[in-house]
Structure formats: structure tokens, C-alpha cells
Scaffold this motif. Structure first.
Motif, PDB file in Angstrom:
ATOM      1  N   LYS A   1     -96.907   8.365 -13.994  1.00  0.00           N
ATOM      2  CA  LYS A   1     -95.627   7.660 -14.037  1.00  0.00           C
ATOM      3  C   LYS A   1     -95.199   7.186 -12.651  1.00  0.00           C
ATOM      4  CE  LYS A   1     -90.799   8.309 -15.449  1.00  0.00           C
ATOM      5  NZ  LYS A   1     -89.813   9.259 -16.019  1.00  0.00           N
ATOM      6  N   THR A   2     -95.331   8.093 -11.659  1.00  0.00           N
ATOM      7  CA  THR A   2     -94.925   7.719 -10.300  1.00  0.00           C
ATOM      8  C   THR A   2     -95.848   6.650  -9.720  1.00  0.00           C
ATOM      9  OG1 THR A   2     -94.070   9.954  -9.964  1.00  0.00           O
ATOM     10  CG2 THR A   2     -94.449   8.606  -8.007  1.00  0.00           C
ATOM     11  N   GLN A   3     -97.145   6.799  -9.946  1.00  0.00           N
ATOM     12  CA  GLN A   3     -98.088   5.814  -9.423  1.00  0.00           C
ATOM     13  C   GLN A   3     -97.873   4.433 -10.044  1.00  0.00           C
ATOM     14  OE1 GLN A   3    -100.692   6.080  -7.016  1.00  0.00           O
ATOM     15  NE2 GLN A   3     -99.499   7.924  -6.509  1.00  0.00           N
ATOM     16  N   ALA A   4     -97.464   4.407 -11.324  1.00  0.00           N
ATOM     17  CA  ALA A   4     -97.192   3.117 -11.969  1.00  0.00           C
ATOM     18  C   ALA A   4     -95.975   2.441 -11.371  1.00  0.00           C
ATOM     19  CB  ALA A   4     -97.000   3.323 -13.471  1.00  0.00           C
ATOM     20  N   ALA A   5     -94.997   3.254 -10.886  1.00  0.00           N
ATOM     21  CA  ALA A   5     -93.792   2.671 -10.292  1.00  0.00           C
ATOM     22  C   ALA A   5     -94.015   2.217  -8.856  1.00  0.00           C
ATOM     23  CB  ALA A   5     -92.646   3.685 -10.338  1.00  0.00           C
ATOM     24  N   LEU A   6     -95.060   2.701  -8.202  1.00  0.00           N
ATOM     25  CA  LEU A   6     -95.322   2.358  -6.807  1.00  0.00           C
ATOM     26  C   LEU A   6     -96.134   1.069  -6.705  1.00  0.00           C
ATOM     27  CD1 LEU A   6     -96.312   5.868  -5.370  1.00  0.00           C
ATOM     28  CD2 LEU A   6     -94.097   4.720  -5.201  1.00  0.00           C
ATOM     29  N   THR A   7     -95.843   0.294  -5.703  1.00  0.00           N
ATOM     30  CA  THR A   7     -96.639  -0.888  -5.394  1.00  0.00           C
ATOM     31  C   THR A   7     -97.872  -0.454  -4.606  1.00  0.00           C
ATOM     32  OG1 THR A   7     -95.479  -1.297  -3.315  1.00  0.00           O
ATOM     33  CG2 THR A   7     -94.548  -2.296  -5.309  1.00  0.00           C
ATOM     34  N   PRO A   8     -98.880  -1.324  -4.473  1.00  0.00           N
ATOM     35  CA  PRO A   8    -100.056  -0.948  -3.664  1.00  0.00           C
ATOM     36  C   PRO A   8     -99.696  -0.554  -2.237  1.00  0.00           C
ATOM     37  CG  PRO A   8    -100.549  -2.870  -5.000  1.00  0.00           C
ATOM     38  CD  PRO A   8     -99.093  -2.592  -5.184  1.00  0.00           C
ATOM     39  N   GLU A   9     -98.700  -1.215  -1.642  1.00  0.00           N
ATOM     40  CA  GLU A   9     -98.294  -0.862  -0.284  1.00  0.00           C
ATOM     41  C   GLU A   9     -97.705   0.543  -0.252  1.00  0.00           C
ATOM     42  OE1 GLU A   9     -95.290  -2.375   3.290  1.00  0.00           O
ATOM     43  OE2 GLU A   9     -95.313  -3.392   1.334  1.00  0.00           O
ATOM     44  N   MET A  10     -96.868   0.847  -1.273  1.00  0.00           N
ATOM     45  CA  MET A  10     -96.281   2.186  -1.331  1.00  0.00           C
ATOM     46  C   MET A  10     -97.363   3.250  -1.499  1.00  0.00           C
ATOM     47  SD  MET A  10     -93.096   1.485  -3.892  1.00  0.00           S
ATOM     48  CE  MET A  10     -91.887   0.183  -3.593  1.00  0.00           C
ATOM     49  N   GLN A  11     -98.349   2.977  -2.352  1.00  0.00           N
ATOM     50  CA  GLN A  11     -99.423   3.938  -2.565  1.00  0.00           C
ATOM     51  C   GLN A  11    -100.212   4.172  -1.284  1.00  0.00           C
ATOM     52  OE1 GLN A  11    -101.694   2.323  -5.807  1.00  0.00           O
ATOM     53  NE2 GLN A  11    -100.070   2.633  -7.319  1.00  0.00           N
ATOM     54  N   GLY A  12    -100.418   3.117  -0.492  1.00  0.00           N
ATOM     55  CA  GLY A  12    -101.125   3.274   0.772  1.00  0.00           C
ATOM     56  C   GLY A  12    -100.353   4.134   1.754  1.00  0.00           C
ATOM     57  N   ARG A  13     -99.031   3.910   1.839  1.00  0.00           N
ATOM     58  CA  ARG A  13     -98.218   4.726   2.739  1.00  0.00           C
ATOM     59  C   ARG A  13     -98.200   6.186   2.311  1.00  0.00           C
ATOM     60  NH1 ARG A  13     -97.493   2.439   7.618  1.00  0.00           N
ATOM     61  NH2 ARG A  13     -96.739   0.281   7.442  1.00  0.00           N
ATOM     62  N   LEU A  14     -98.163   6.425   0.994  1.00  0.00           N
ATOM     63  CA  LEU A  14     -98.143   7.794   0.496  1.00  0.00           C
ATOM     64  C   LEU A  14     -99.462   8.505   0.819  1.00  0.00           C
ATOM     65  CD1 LEU A  14     -96.602   9.954  -1.050  1.00  0.00           C
ATOM     66  CD2 LEU A  14     -97.528   9.008  -3.179  1.00  0.00           C
ATOM     67  N   LYS A  15    -100.567   7.788   0.707  1.00  0.00           N
ATOM     68  CA  LYS A  15    -101.858   8.382   1.066  1.00  0.00           C
ATOM     69  C   LYS A  15    -101.900   8.718   2.560  1.00  0.00           C
ATOM     70  CE  LYS A  15    -104.560   6.100  -2.566  1.00  0.00           C
ATOM     71  NZ  LYS A  15    -105.638   5.133  -2.856  1.00  0.00           N
ATOM     72  N   GLU A  16    -101.276   7.881   3.365  1.00  0.00           N
ATOM     73  CA  GLU A  16    -101.222   8.150   4.801  1.00  0.00           C
ATOM     74  C   GLU A  16    -100.438   9.437   5.081  1.00  0.00           C
ATOM     75  OE1 GLU A  16     -99.371   6.077   8.850  1.00  0.00           O
ATOM     76  OE2 GLU A  16     -99.747   4.854   7.052  1.00  0.00           O
ATOM     77  N   VAL A  17     -99.347   9.652   4.333  1.00  0.00           N
ATOM     78  CA  VAL A  17     -98.567  10.882   4.508  1.00  0.00           C
ATOM     79  C   VAL A  17     -99.416  12.099   4.144  1.00  0.00           C
ATOM     80  CG1 VAL A  17     -96.598  12.196   3.621  1.00  0.00           C
ATOM     81  CG2 VAL A  17     -96.339   9.768   4.185  1.00  0.00           C
ATOM     82  N   PHE A  18    -100.140  12.012   3.013  1.00  0.00           N
ATOM     83  CA  PHE A  18    -100.981  13.135   2.592  1.00  0.00           C
ATOM     84  C   PHE A  18    -102.060  13.421   3.640  1.00  0.00           C
ATOM     85  CE2 PHE A  18     -99.940  12.033  -2.054  1.00  0.00           C
ATOM     86  CZ  PHE A  18     -98.875  12.905  -2.047  1.00  0.00           C
ATOM     87  N   ALA A  19    -102.627  12.368   4.215  1.00  0.00           N
ATOM     88  CA  ALA A  19    -103.659  12.568   5.229  1.00  0.00           C
ATOM     89  C   ALA A  19    -103.088  13.254   6.468  1.00  0.00           C
ATOM     90  CB  ALA A  19    -104.283  11.219   5.605  1.00  0.00           C
ATOM     91  N   THR A  20    -101.861  12.903   6.846  1.00  0.00           N
ATOM     92  CA  THR A  20    -101.243  13.516   8.024  1.00  0.00           C
ATOM     93  C   THR A  20    -100.885  14.978   7.764  1.00  0.00           C
ATOM     94  OG1 THR A  20    -100.304  11.348   8.544  1.00  0.00           O
ATOM     95  CG2 THR A  20     -99.442  13.220   9.765  1.00  0.00           C
ATOM     96  N   VAL A  21    -100.412  15.257   6.547  1.00  0.00           N
ATOM     97  CA  VAL A  21    -100.036  16.630   6.203  1.00  0.00           C
ATOM     98  C   VAL A  21    -101.255  17.552   6.237  1.00  0.00           C
ATOM     99  CG1 VAL A  21     -99.131  18.091   4.353  1.00  0.00           C
ATOM    100  CG2 VAL A  21     -98.012  15.929   4.887  1.00  0.00           C
ATOM    101  N   GLU A  22    -102.444  16.983   5.976  1.00  0.00           N
ATOM    102  CA  GLU A  22    -103.651  17.811   5.974  1.00  0.00           C
ATOM    103  C   GLU A  22    -103.950  18.395   7.352  1.00  0.00           C
ATOM    104  OE1 GLU A  22    -105.399  18.797   3.457  1.00  0.00           O
ATOM    105  OE2 GLU A  22    -104.011  17.756   2.098  1.00  0.00           O
ATOM    106  N   ARG A  23    -103.309  17.858   8.416  1.00  0.00           N
ATOM    107  CA  ARG A  23    -103.515  18.397   9.767  1.00  0.00           C
ATOM    108  C   ARG A  23    -102.655  19.636  10.035  1.00  0.00           C
ATOM    109  NH1 ARG A  23    -101.818  16.015  13.772  1.00  0.00           N
ATOM    110  NH2 ARG A  23    -103.358  16.877  15.244  1.00  0.00           N
ATOM    111  N   LEU A  24    -101.795  20.000   9.084  1.00  0.00           N
ATOM    112  CA  LEU A  24    -100.867  21.105   9.306  1.00  0.00           C
ATOM    113  C   LEU A  24    -101.584  22.426   9.576  1.00  0.00           C
ATOM    114  CD1 LEU A  24     -97.880  21.705   9.480  1.00  0.00           C
ATOM    115  CD2 LEU A  24     -97.847  22.112   7.008  1.00  0.00           C
TER     116      LEU A  24
END
Length: 731
Positions: free
Chosen positions: A104-127
Motif C-alpha cells: 500500500k505504501t509503495q503504491a502511494a510513493l512515486t519513483p523519486e520517493m522510493q529512491g529517497r526511502l532506499k537511500e535512508v535504509f542504506a544509511t541506517v544500515e551503517r548504525l
């Protein structure tokens, strides 16, 4: 516009193209407005699925960074604070991952939003790596702030892409709230940096603190400028409070070099950050409450405008189509009439004319009927087309009459030539019977053979002009005799070799056509092969009839030419007088189609061409008697030698000489006396009915004359051969 398009298409395009452009513009505007309005309705999904969890992740990271700062400073007030905050961060991180990656959330997100969200997940992995450095105390106060800030910065970079407001005011409010959230993050960095330094900051830490404080001081007024009164008042109330003023004074003093007790600093900064965070969360809820009604309002406005525009467009299309349909219908009727004439009526008229049927021009070309009130120009065009189609059909009738007249004239001339040639053959027969001089008899024989070939060519002209062969035989004629008779009509008959074949015959009604067909194929094989090579003729019974192979050893035919000839033989087109190439194949195709015979050309293993003729079972009959009738012995045909034959090349086989009846000879070499029809096939001795009236009781047919000359030349060969064997001289 492409020239191949229909008139109806062009008229419809002329009328509809402006309307389609209008519909396209309306659709683009409606879809853009409606799409953006519908995006506003997705705010709740994006907010609850991403923004809430991301903002809370920033908040818990700030708490973990503060606890880590205490560890680095060595002044830990609560030993369990670090593990507690890390557990909260992990929990919030998991909630963000679980909710942000739902369908549901992915359907509401645009491709740009999905890219930014993936960037956040990648940064959090450095925690985990950052935590390891904290536990090992390998981070300086400035390094600690930088490492944790990388995660917060990626989240704040994601926020602008999640802004879906199409209204300028709503977009401005969203940007103000994002900037206010960044101010909170900057203030928390200052708190953590002072706590980690523990009153002993390095020069690098002081420079970082100065940069952070300058950025926060610059960003806060800009954030307030983007907020309206309702959202700005809580921030202004907080910034004007005593706590905020005390915190600012302490920060200014610390940057100026005055020492600050970390506990005192925590006592001023913690309440301010807590109140500031609460204001952000409250304003976020207010902003979310505004988004959904704004989206519904925009959708309603876009829907009303879209419906009105659609009604206007539909009305315009209706009027345009109704105006253009009448012209299109009139032109379509004219087109159907033209196609009917070109594809049905005119070919039907030509077919009837070829079949010799009479044609009523008035019935074949009825006038075009236009509807009442037709456009004057189209009505005039219909009248003109009536005249054109009448002229076209009349011309076809006249052309057919002309072709029929030409064909009849050619047939008449060919029949006359046949009659004259028949009379010439009769005279030659009489001259041969009266001549004893061998040289003169040889010349008469050559003239007789040329006349026979001329008669075949005249017969071919009759066939091409639509007639039929004049010769007929009764009963059943052996296939081998038919092939021998065909070979006798070829110019280079001495090169033709007919091999023995099974005992079977052909119906007399088809003998003339089959003989002509094989003669054309044999002559073609002899003409396109070397003079020193033979033309082989073989035949055998097969499952679907009797197969005959005519093989030459010439240069062969190109594959393209052979394919073209095979197509012509398989389905022979109507003969055109202007096509003078390969008349022989035209005659073969016509005769094959008449009797259901299949003729195919293929490459010969010797490099030449092999013609395979399949005579259908319906034409093949058993011979009346089991004993095979004597062969037609002719100088144009040789038979296959048996092993006991010892004759030299070019001579007749010994079995022909020994079985050949002849008179007694003296010791010197003498010419044998001719015995009439001694070697002629019994069936071919019977003259065709068409020739019965031109034969006298003492006369010979052309076939009998050729048989007589064959017998005579065989006698010459035997006489010369016996003379050589007896030691005599050849005269």
C-alpha cells in the motif's frame, strides 16, 4: 497525409483532428489536476507509513546520540540509557522498514520517493558500525555528531520529495515544517557536542559548534517565514520564552570561550528541545488535517470543470461527425461501386467472354444510385463514373471479340498449313516409293522429316489459339510407341534414345496430345545439350500412373528460370500472343492441364535438366494382348543394348539386325529391298480417322513413310556392315 488513406479517413481526420487536439488538451489538464489532487488523498498513507516513523527515528537517534556523547565524555549519568535508547532506535527502524515497504505504501510513493526511502535504509544500515566505534571510544565529539548526523540528513533530504501539495500555500507550509524540523536537529547536535566535550572542547569542536549554531540561527527565521499564523505562533511563543533566551545566552558564551558545566547545559537544553519537539509534532498533525480537505476540494473543482469540458467536446464531435458522415457515405457508395466494377463485374465479363458467352452491357453496368439530396459535385462524379464503367465494359467486350477473331484467324491459317503439309507428305510418300536412287531417297527422307516437324509446329499453333490436334487414333497405343513417335518428330532424332519400358498403353484419344507433349520436351532437351550427348527417355509404372523421364546432359537451367517454368507448367496462364518466349513450354503446359498430367523440371545428375512427366492412371490402359506389339522402328530412336550386343557406337543393335526380315543378298554388298511397314507398330499402322479421306487405296500415311525410310536406312547399315565383315567394298 499519406496518399494510401481512404477518402472517408481523410474527411473524418479533417473534421476530428481539431476536436482530438481539444480533447487531448482537456484530458491532459484534467488528468494533471486530478492526479495531483488524488495525490493529496495519499498523504495519510505516506504520513502514517513513512513520515511519522522517520521523524520518530530522528528523535530516537538524537536520544541515542546524547547517550553516546555521555559515554565518550566519560560522564555517564544513567548506565542503562545507552542500551535503552539503542533498543528504541532498532524498534523504530523496524517499524519504518515494515510500514514503508508494504504494498500500500509503495503504491502511494512515486519513483523519486522510493529512491529517497532506499537511500535512508542504506544509511541506517551503517548504525551498527557507528555503535561499535562508540563502544570502543574511537570517536571524537565532532566525529560522533557527524556520524549520527548522516542518518538524520538522509531523512531530511527525503522529506521534500514526500511533499504532495499542489496548492502553493500548502507547499509553503510543508517546507516551513521541514525547515523547523532541521532546526531541532541542529539544536540537538549542539547539545550532544557540548556534552561529549565535557567542558574540554578542542578547537575543531568549537569550530563545528560555531558552524552549527550559525546555521540554526539562520534557518529558524526562514522556517517561521514559510508558516502561517496558526503554525507559527507555537514556535514564536517557545522562542520568546525565558528558557529559550537562557539557552541562547549560554550557547553564545560557550562559543565565546566561557566554560559551561555539562549538567547546567543539560538542564537548559533538554526542556527546550522537548517543548520544540512537541510543537513540531502538533503542527504536523494540523498540517495533515489540512491536506485531505484541500485534495477533495481540488478533485471536486477538477471534476466539475472536466465534466463541463467533456460535454462541450462531445457536442462538438457529434456535430462534426454528423456533418461529415453524409459526405463520407456518398463517397463510400461511389468507392464500393468502383471496387465492384474492378474486382467482380469486369472480371466476370471477361470470364464470360473467354467462355464464349454473350454479355449484356446494360445488365452488367447498372447506373450508380445516389441518395436523395446528394452533394452536387459527388452526383456529377457518379454520372461521370457511369459513363466510364460503361466504356470500360464495352471496351472489354470489343477486346474479347478482337482476340477471338485473331485466334480464329490463327487457327484457320494453321489448319490450312496442316492440310498443305498433309498433301506434301502424301506427295513425298509417292516420290519415295518411285525413287530407287539412294542419295535422292535420303534427301526425300530429310524433306519428309522437316515436313513432319512443320506439321507439329502448325499443330502447336492450333493448340495455342484454342483448338485441338486434328489427328486421332483408335484403341490402345503402347506407351513406348508413343514416345518413339514423339522422338521421330525431333530435328536431332539420332541423339534420342528410348529405353525399354513396361507393357502398357495409352487411350487413342490422348495419343496425339501426348505425342506432341513429349516431342516438345524431347526437342527442348536436344536443343539445349551438346551434339555429342544423347537424350534419354525412360518410363515406368508408378503408384499414380506412368512416369516418363526425359533427360539431357547439357548445361542445365538456372534455379530461378527452372522455378519459373515449373510454376508455368503447374498452372499454365492464358496464352498471350505477345509472349513469344518458350512457346514449347506453353504448349506443354496447355496439353498437361487438358489431360491432368503433371510435368516437373529438375536438375539432372549429369549437369543438364530432367523433365518428369506423370501421366495419370486414367489415361493408362492395359494392352489388348499380352504379347507386345512390334516397336516403331525409326532412325530417330535407338534401344538399350544387351550384354551380347557387339555393335559399334551409332549402329543399331545386333538383335535388330538378326530379327529384321530381309531378302537374300549376293556376295557383294547390296542395298536390301524395302518391305512396306515391316517394322511399324501394328496400332500405328492404322491411319487416324482424320487422314482416312486423304489416303488412296494404294497410298501411305506419313507414319508409314517414316517407318519405310527407317527400314530402308536400317538395311543400308546392315548392308555396309556385312560388306565390311565379308571383306567387300562399300558402294
Amino acid at each position: 497525409m499519406a496518399s494510401g488513406r481512404s477518402i472517408r479517413f481523410k474527411i473524418s481526420t479533417l473534421l476530428v483532428l481539431p476536436l482530438v487536439s481539444l480533447v487531448g488538451l482537456w484530458g491532459f489538464a484534467a488528468s494533471t489536476t486530478s492526479g495531483e489532487a488524488l495525490n493529496l488523498l495519499k498523504v495519510d498513507t505516506i504520513w502514517n507509513g513513512v513520515i511519522n516513523h522517520a521523524d520518530f527515528l530522528v528523535y530516537t537517534l538524537e536520544q541515542e546520540r546524547l547517550a553516546s556523547a555521555e559515554v565518550i565524555s566519560g560522564n555517564v549519568t544513567d548506565p542503562a540509557a545507552l542500551s535503552t535508547t539503542r533498543a528504541k532506535v532498532d524498534e523504530v527502524k523496524k517499524r519504518l522498514s515494515d510500514n514503508g515497504l508494504t504494498e500500500k505504501t509503495q503504491a502511494a510513493l512515486t519513483p523519486e520517493m522510493q529512491g529517497r526511502l532506499k537511500e535512508v535504509f542504506a544509511t541506517v544500515e551503517r548504525l551498527p558500525e557507528i555503535r561499535k566505534q562508540v563502544d570502543n571510544r574511537r570517536l571524537s565529539p565532532g566525529g560522533l555528531v557527524t556520524e549520527y548526523s548522516s542518518i538524520s540528513d538522509s531523512i531530511h533530504r527525503m522529506y521534500p520529495s514526500l511533499t504532495l501539495a499542489t496548492d502553493v500555500r500548502l507547499a509553503q507550509q510543508a517546507q516551513g515544517l521541514i525547515a523547523a524540523s532541521e532546526v531541532r536537529e541542529l539544536l540537538d547536535r549542539e547539545r550532544a557536542l557540548i556534552v561529549a566535550a565535557n567542558g574540554k572542547p578542542s578547537m575543531a569542536d568549537m569550530h563545528m559548534l560555531a558552524r552549527i549554531d550559525g546555521t540554526r540561527t539562520y534557518l529558524f527565521p526562514k522556517a517561521m517565514a514559510n508558516l502561517d499564523t496558526e503554525l507559527r505562533v507555537p514556535f514564536e511563543k517557545l522562542s520568546n520564552s525565558v528558557r529559550w533566551a537562557a539557552m541562547e545566552r549560554t550557547l553564545d558564551g560557550y562559543v565565546s570561550g566561557r566554560p559551561v558545566d555539562p549538567a547546567v547545559w543539560r538542564g537548559m537544553a533538554d526542556p527546550v528541545l522537548k517543548d520544540y519537539t512537541q510543537v513540531i509534532w502538533d503542527n504536523g498533525d494540523r498540517f495533515l488535517a489540512r491536506m485531505e480537505p484541500a485534495g477533495i476540494s481540488i478533485i471536486v473543482q477538477a471534476g466539475v470543470a472536466g465534466v463541463l469540458g467533456l460535454i462541450a467536446v462531445a457536442f462538438s464531435i457529434f456535430i462534426s461527425v454528423r456533418v461529415g458522415r453524409r459526405i463520407s457515405r456518398e463517397l463510400a457508395a461511389l468507392r464500393r461501386t468502383a471496387l465492384d466494377l474492378a474486382e467482380i463485374r469486369l472480371p466476370g465479363v471477361v470470364t464470360k467472354l473467354r467462355q464464349g458467352q454473350s454479355v449484356d452491357i446494360q445488365a452488367e453496368v447498372p447506373p450508380i444510385k445516389m441518395c436523395d439530396g446528394a452533394t452536387s459535385e459527388i452526383d456529377d462524379l457518379a454520372n461521370a463514373f457511369d459513363s466510364v464503367q460503361y466504356t470500360a465494359v464495352d471496351a472489354a467486350v470489343e477486346q474479347a471479340k478482337l482476340r477471338q477473331g485473331v485466334s480464329e484467324a490463327l487457327r484457320n491459317l494453321a489448319r490450312r498449313s496442316q492440310s498443305l503439309l498433309q498433301r506434301q507428305l502424301k506427295l513425298l510418300d509417292e516420290m519415295q516409293r518411285e525413287t530407287e536412287d539412294p542419295e535422292a531417297l535420303s534427301r526425300l527422307f530429310k524433306i519428309d522429316h522437316l515436313t513432319t516437324r512443320m506439321r507439329r509446329h502448325a499443330e502447336g499453333l492450333v493448340l495455342l489459339s484454342g483448338g485441338s490436334a486434328g489427328r486421332r487414333w483408335r484403341g490402345v497405343i503402347p506407351v513406348e510407341d508413343v514416345l518413339s513417335g514423339a522422338a521421330a518428330q525431333v530435328e536431332e532424332y539420332t541423339r534420342v534414345r528410348v529405353y525399354p519400358m513396361p507393357e502398357c498403353g495409352v487411350s487413342g484419344a490422348a495419343v496425339a496430345d501426348l505425342m506432341h507433349l513429349f516431342a516438345e520436351l524431347i526437342e527442348n532437351a536436344a536443343a539445349f545439350s551438346s551434339p555429342g550427348n544423347e537424350v534419354s527417355v525412360r518410363g515406368e509404372l508408378v503408384g499414380r500412373g506412368f512416369a516418363v523421364e526425359v533427360e539431357d546432359r547439357g548445361l542445365g537451367m538456372p534455379a530461378e528460370a527452372r522455378q519459373a517454368v515449373n510454376e508455368q507448367l503447374a498452372s499454365p496462364p492464358e496464352f498471350e500472343a505477345s509472349h513469344t518466349e518458350r512457346l514449347g513450354f506453353a504448349v506443354v503446359g496447355m496439353l498437361a492441364a487438358r489431360h491432368g498430367i503433371t510435368v516437373t523440371l529438375k536438375p539432372s545428375p549429369y549437369g543438364g535438366t530432367t523433365a518428369i512427366v506423370l501421366v495419370p492412371t486414367g489415361l493408362i490402359q492395359a494392352l489388348p494382348t499380352p504379347v507386345r506389339t512390334p516397336e516403331l522402328e525409326s532412325v530417330s530412336v535407338s534401344v538399350v543394348r544387351t550384354p551380347e550386343d557387339t555393335t559399334a557406337p551409332g549402329q543399331l543393335p545386333r538383335r535388330q539386325r538378326t530379327t529384321k526380315p530381309g531378302p537374300e543378298r549376293s556376295q557383294e554388298s547390296q542395298l536390301p529391298r524395302r518391305v512396306r511397314q515391316a517394322n511399324l507398330s501394328q496400332r500405328l499402322k492404322e491411319a487416324p480417322p482424320e487422314q482416312a479421306e486423304v489416303r488412296s487405296s494404294a497410298g501411305r500415311s506419313p507414319e508409314e513413310a517414316r517407318a519405310l525410310l527407317s527400314s530402308l536406312q536400317s538395311g543400308w547399315q546392315r548392308g555396309r556392315q556385312d560388306s565390311d565383315q565379308d571383306g567387300g567394298s562399300q558402294s
